[in-house]
Scaffold this motif. Structure first.
Motif, PDB file in Angstrom:
ATOM      1  N   PHE A  85      -3.347  12.620  -1.449  1.00  0.00           N
ATOM      2  CA  PHE A  85      -4.669  12.162  -0.898  1.00  0.00           C
ATOM      3  C   PHE A  85      -5.136  10.974  -1.839  1.00  0.00           C
ATOM      4  CE2 PHE A  85      -5.040  14.823  -4.929  1.00  0.00           C
ATOM      5  CZ  PHE A  85      -6.141  14.114  -5.782  1.00  0.00           C
ATOM      6  N   CYS A  86      -4.210  10.155  -2.592  1.00  0.00           N
ATOM      7  CA  CYS A  86      -4.323   9.047  -3.095  1.00  0.00           C
ATOM      8  C   CYS A  86      -3.854   7.850  -2.360  1.00  0.00           C
ATOM      9  CB  CYS A  86      -3.889   9.043  -4.621  1.00  0.00           C
ATOM     10  SG  CYS A  86      -4.678  10.335  -5.856  1.00  0.00           S
ATOM     11  N   THR A  87      -4.510   6.782  -2.422  1.00  0.00           N
ATOM     12  CA  THR A  87      -4.059   5.675  -1.390  1.00  0.00           C
ATOM     13  C   THR A  87      -3.875   4.636  -2.623  1.00  0.00           C
ATOM     14  OG1 THR A  87      -4.666   6.373   0.697  1.00  0.00           O
ATOM     15  CG2 THR A  87      -4.083   3.996   0.267  1.00  0.00           C
ATOM     16  N   TYR A  88      -2.646   4.074  -3.118  1.00  0.00           N
ATOM     17  CA  TYR A  88      -2.542   3.044  -4.208  1.00  0.00           C
ATOM     18  C   TYR A  88      -2.276   1.676  -3.394  1.00  0.00           C
ATOM     19  CZ  TYR A  88      -1.800   6.643  -7.593  1.00  0.00           C
ATOM     20  OH  TYR A  88      -2.399   7.780  -8.186  1.00  0.00           O
ATOM     21  N   THR A  89      -3.051   0.597  -3.842  1.00  0.00           N
ATOM     22  CA  THR A  89      -2.944  -0.764  -3.455  1.00  0.00           C
ATOM     23  C   THR A  89      -2.698  -1.636  -4.702  1.00  0.00           C
ATOM     24  OG1 THR A  89      -5.348  -1.341  -3.627  1.00  0.00           O
ATOM     25  CG2 THR A  89      -4.567  -0.512  -1.546  1.00  0.00           C
TER      26      THR A  89
ATOM     27  N   VAL B 290       0.932  -1.147  -0.067  1.00  0.00           N
ATOM     28  CA  VAL B 290      -0.127   0.070  -0.051  1.00  0.00           C
ATOM     29  C   VAL B 290       0.863   1.124  -0.098  1.00  0.00           C
ATOM     30  CG1 VAL B 290      -1.725   1.025   1.314  1.00  0.00           C
ATOM     31  CG2 VAL B 290      -1.936  -1.085   1.376  1.00  0.00           C
ATOM     32  N   TYR B 291       0.577   2.279  -0.783  1.00  0.00           N
ATOM     33  CA  TYR B 291       1.245   3.374  -0.946  1.00  0.00           C
ATOM     34  C   TYR B 291       0.383   4.477  -1.042  1.00  0.00           C
ATOM     35  CZ  TYR B 291       4.299   7.031  -3.257  1.00  0.00           C
ATOM     36  OH  TYR B 291       4.754   8.281  -3.203  1.00  0.00           O
ATOM     37  N   LYS B 292       0.843   5.394  -0.097  1.00  0.00           N
ATOM     38  CA  LYS B 292      -0.022   6.786  -0.010  1.00  0.00           C
ATOM     39  C   LYS B 292       0.681   7.819  -0.560  1.00  0.00           C
ATOM     40  CE  LYS B 292      -2.962   9.327   2.988  1.00  0.00           C
ATOM     41  NZ  LYS B 292      -4.226   9.413   2.207  1.00  0.00           N
ATOM     42  N   ASP B 293       0.069   8.460  -1.408  1.00  0.00           N
ATOM     43  CA  ASP B 293       0.689   9.724  -2.227  1.00  0.00           C
ATOM     44  C   ASP B 293      -0.347  11.036  -2.226  1.00  0.00           C
ATOM     45  OD1 ASP B 293       1.663  11.247  -3.882  1.00  0.00           O
ATOM     46  OD2 ASP B 293       1.433  10.407  -5.744  1.00  0.00           O
TER      47      ASP B 293
ATOM     48  N   SER C 175      -6.231   2.950  -7.226  1.00  0.00           N
ATOM     49  CA  SER C 175      -6.666   3.816  -6.423  1.00  0.00           C
ATOM     50  C   SER C 175      -8.152   4.349  -6.612  1.00  0.00           C
ATOM     51  CB  SER C 175      -5.777   5.187  -5.998  1.00  0.00           C
ATOM     52  OG  SER C 175      -6.417   6.010  -5.171  1.00  0.00           O
TER      53      SER C 175
ATOM     54  N   CYS D  33      -8.076   7.943  -7.897  1.00  0.00           N
ATOM     55  CA  CYS D  33      -7.182   8.349  -8.885  1.00  0.00           C
ATOM     56  C   CYS D  33      -6.671   7.677  -9.790  1.00  0.00           C
ATOM     57  CB  CYS D  33      -5.822   8.522  -7.840  1.00  0.00           C
ATOM     58  SG  CYS D  33      -5.960   9.704  -6.341  1.00  0.00           S
TER      59      CYS D  33
END
Length: 80
Positions: free
Chosen positions: A25-29, A20-23, A55, A58
């Motif tokens: 306001f986007c949180t990518y899984t 999981v990566y947070k950039d 996301s 996003c």
């Protein structure tokens, strides 16, 4: 990360789970089967990673990364 030995080499392939990566306001899984990783033996060894991250709000992203593995040195992947 789960790593599997490649036959007749000191290298391997693997998958990452739970990435999981947070950039901002986007949180990518990334799906458990969505990450391809190659381990290149040597000193330093290399970890090559390629994946697609999603996301809900996003744009989809494609990630590629190369990591130098400085320990253990040299790096080898052996059959278990």
């Amino acid at each position: 990360m789960e790593i599997h030995h490649l036959s007749k080499t000191f290298e391997g392939r693997g998958t990452w789970t739970g990435l999981v990566y947070k950039d901002g306001f986007c949180t990518y899984t990334v799906a458990a089967t969505g990450v391809n990783a190659a381990i290149v033996a040597g000193s330093p060894g290399e970890l090559l990673v390629e994946t697609t991250a999603t996301s809900p709000s996003c744009l989809k992203q494609t990630w590629e990364a190369v990591f130098a593995v400085t320990a253990p040195s040299p790096l080898y992947v052996a059959a278990s």
